[in-house]
Write a protein that holds these residues in place. Sequence first.
Motif, mmCIF file in Angstrom:
data_model
loop_
_atom_site.group_PDB
_atom_site.id
_atom_site.type_symbol
_atom_site.label_atom_id
_atom_site.label_comp_id
_atom_site.label_asym_id
_atom_site.label_seq_id
_atom_site.Cartn_x
_atom_site.Cartn_y
_atom_site.Cartn_z
ATOM 1 N N MET A 25 0.774 -1.256 -0.165
ATOM 2 C CA MET A 25 -0.321 0.135 0.215
ATOM 3 C C MET A 25 0.681 0.922 0.155
ATOM 4 S SD MET A 25 -2.819 -1.107 2.230
ATOM 5 C CE MET A 25 -4.200 0.131 2.967
ATOM 6 N N LEU A 26 2.455 0.959 0.989
ATOM 7 C CA LEU A 26 2.714 2.207 1.189
ATOM 8 C C LEU A 26 3.558 2.876 -0.612
ATOM 9 C CD1 LEU A 26 4.544 2.043 4.383
ATOM 10 C CD2 LEU A 26 2.608 3.714 3.442
ATOM 11 N N ALA A 27 3.682 1.506 -0.860
ATOM 12 C CA ALA A 27 4.700 1.622 -2.590
ATOM 13 C C ALA A 27 3.592 2.022 -3.211
ATOM 14 C CB ALA A 27 4.822 0.327 -3.134
ATOM 15 N N LEU A 28 2.634 1.627 -3.125
ATOM 16 C CA LEU A 28 1.763 2.151 -4.348
ATOM 17 C C LEU A 28 1.022 3.794 -3.768
ATOM 18 C CD1 LEU A 28 -0.834 1.990 -6.239
ATOM 19 C CD2 LEU A 28 -2.492 1.963 -4.830
ATOM 20 N N GLU A 29 1.155 4.245 -2.717
ATOM 21 C CA GLU A 29 0.986 5.763 -2.778
ATOM 22 C C GLU A 29 2.208 6.377 -3.327
ATOM 23 O OE1 GLU A 29 -1.383 7.811 -1.397
ATOM 24 O OE2 GLU A 29 -2.412 5.407 -1.387
ATOM 25 N N ARG A 30 3.339 5.957 -2.733
ATOM 26 C CA ARG A 30 5.088 6.524 -3.748
ATOM 27 C C ARG A 30 4.674 6.238 -5.181
ATOM 28 N NH1 ARG A 30 7.516 4.079 -0.532
ATOM 29 N NH2 ARG A 30 7.757 1.716 -1.188
ATOM 30 N N ASN A 31 4.113 5.362 -5.716
ATOM 31 C CA ASN A 31 4.201 4.873 -6.873
ATOM 32 C C ASN A 31 2.729 5.170 -7.859
ATOM 33 O OD1 ASN A 31 7.457 4.964 -6.798
ATOM 34 N ND2 ASN A 31 7.222 3.428 -6.115
ATOM 35 N N LYS A 86 2.269 6.108 -11.434
ATOM 36 C CA LYS A 86 2.840 4.999 -12.645
ATOM 37 C C LYS A 86 2.069 4.430 -13.831
ATOM 38 C CE LYS A 86 7.966 4.776 -11.113
ATOM 39 N NZ LYS A 86 8.672 3.971 -10.473
ATOM 40 N N TYR A 87 1.403 4.381 -12.687
ATOM 41 C CA TYR A 87 0.216 2.504 -12.964
ATOM 42 C C TYR A 87 -0.779 3.465 -14.434
ATOM 43 C CZ TYR A 87 1.203 0.299 -9.549
ATOM 44 O OH TYR A 87 1.871 -0.418 -8.387
ATOM 45 N N ALA A 88 -0.955 3.259 -15.285
ATOM 46 C CA ALA A 88 -2.231 3.886 -16.003
ATOM 47 C C ALA A 88 -3.837 3.520 -16.102
ATOM 48 C CB ALA A 88 -2.019 2.718 -17.453
ATOM 49 N N GLY A 89 -4.266 4.437 -16.260
ATOM 50 C CA GLY A 89 -5.709 4.525 -15.862
ATOM 51 C C GLY A 89 -5.660 5.042 -14.393
ATOM 52 N N ALA A 90 -6.882 5.033 -14.360
ATOM 53 C CA ALA A 90 -7.637 5.742 -12.979
ATOM 54 C C ALA A 90 -6.476 4.721 -11.154
ATOM 55 C CB ALA A 90 -8.640 5.535 -12.434
#
Length: 98
Positions: A25-31, A34-38
């Motif tokens: 979850m922390l990695a997603l918030e940091r990056n 970088k993810y295509a889409g919402a």
Amino acid sequence: MQHNGDIQHNGDNRGAGLTEREVQMLALERNWWKYAGAKEQAIRELFDLSATHYYQLLNALIDTEAALAHDPMLVKRLRRLRTSRQRARTARRLSGSA
């Protein structure tokens, strides 16, 4: 749950005290950018959670010492954002009730 190469902790031992999902979850918030889409779509695909439930978990997570030790700059930034959003909501409520 899908695992993405970008979703991992720093490689050191500072993730101690966090679950794998919390580190992700922390990695997603940091990056997240970088993810295509919402971002909500990435949340659904990576964690199989609704955005509302994810943010409830994230808010609890950023209040922990383990999260702060794992990624201090990110957690402090997320706390500041949360505080500014809370203040904005309070200000709107107060101005709307006058």
